[in-house]
Design an enzyme around this catalytic site. Structure first.
Site: not given
Ligand code: PBG
Length: 327
Positions: A197, A218, A249, A314
């Site tokens: 990720k 992050r 991701k 989505y």
């Protein structure tokens, strides 16, 4: 012209030939729909930066989950948005916290008809917005966070989750969660590890969807977009710790990573087509600059072609409907 005459176009002449020789297909069962549920809502609320995506109320979540199953999607990934947050993310481990309640609701509504997945990360529940708890110096405390993840995993298992999605990028998270689930009597709960990720700007609209309070970034736990080989290291560790499925991701900007990961492991590989990937196509389509449905299916096909077997998107429900019409 030399003989034999080499003409690749011969196989592209008709729709029937193209269908016959097509290498990659996308099926509804391979698509997983991420869904947001917000504590205290009585009506679903649109997410401005994700046209067509809403924060659900408990009631609308159940209905939308049933509709997604009806459309044939392979699974649902649930994210909770709590009313209050604190430094340790108490809402994540509270059996009555919004995510755990939503898992119970959805498992009761659609049960075995689909795969119910829960996001296993603290960022939606912490007041500072980080994926873990903080040390005195403000850094994310890896091992103290693992303790929280273990409790969170068991809370989701008790609520009836089928798959926990470990999205926090803490070292050792797969081993700790696997052990906690086994010790609590949940050896059948599947671990989906967000193994590779990246610290990505493409998560922007997601932060709106979960009303993230994060300031800063992050980069001290998610991967540097510059690094491909490092993804193989992360994936190998997660597999050795017991990951049942590994994920890359974001998806479209990291097709090379998906491809090398798929070649390296024997477990199923998933990819997350994240909020920013969705939003940029939606925004361009709203301006009339792209053919939305066509680009939607093209991106999903490209992610499958790269080697992802499962795609979180989505567009899952819409794409499933389009694919069904086309078949
Ligand atoms: C963290 C998490 C994030 C996303 C999924 N899980 C946000 C982040 O890491 O900052 C992003 C998904 C998306 O952008 O669609 N719990």
């Amino acid at each position: 012209m030399t003989y034999p005459d080499v003409r690749p176009r011969r196989l592209r002449q008709t729709a029937a030939l193209r269908r016959l020789v097509g290498e990659t297909t996308v099926s509804p069962r391979e698509l997983v729909l991420p869904m947001f549920v917000k504590e205290g809502l009585t009506e679903p609320r649109p997410v401005a930066s994700l046209p067509g995506v809403v924060q659900h109320s408990r009631e609308s979540l159940r209905k939308a989950a049933a509709a997604a199953v009806e459309a044939g999607v392979g699974g649902l990934m649930l994210f909770g948005v709590p009313e209050t947050r604190d430094p340790v993310g108490s809402g994540a481990t509270d059996p009555d916290g919004i995510l755990n309640v939503a898992i119970r609701d959805v498992a009761a509504e659609v049960g075995e008809a689909t795969v119910v997945m829960g996001d296993l990360c603290l960022d939606e529940f912490t007041s500072h917005g980080h994926c873990g708890v903080l040390a005195a110096d403000g850094s994310v405390d890896n091992d103290a966070t693992l303790t929280r993840y273990a409790v969170m995993a068991v809370a989701q298992a008790v609520a009836g989750v089928h798959v926990v999605g470990l999205s926090g990028m803490m070292d050792g998270q797969v081993a700790v969660v696997r052990h906690a689930l086994d010790a609590a009597g949940y050896p059948d709960v599947v671990v989906l590890a967000y193994a590779a990720k990246y610290a990505s700007g493409f998560y922007g609209p997601f932060r709106d969807a979960v009303e993230s309070t994060l300031t800063g970034d992050r980069r001290a736990y998610q991967q540097d977009p510059a690094n491909g080989r490092e993804a193989l290291r992360e994936v190998a560790l997660d597999v050795s710790e017991g990951a049942d499925i590994v994920m890359v991701k974001p998806a479209l900007p990291y097709l090379d990573v998906i491809s090398t990961v798929a070649a390296a492991v024997e477990v199923p590989v998933a990819a997350y087509q994240v909020s920013g990937e969705y939003a940029m196509v939606e925004a361009a389509a709203a301006n009339g600059w792209l053919d939305r449905d066509r680009v939607m299916l093209e991106t999903l096909t490209a992610i499958r072609r790269a080697g992802a077997q499962i795609i979180l998107t989505y567009w899952a429900v819409e794409a499933a409907r389009l694919l069904r019409e086309a078949s």
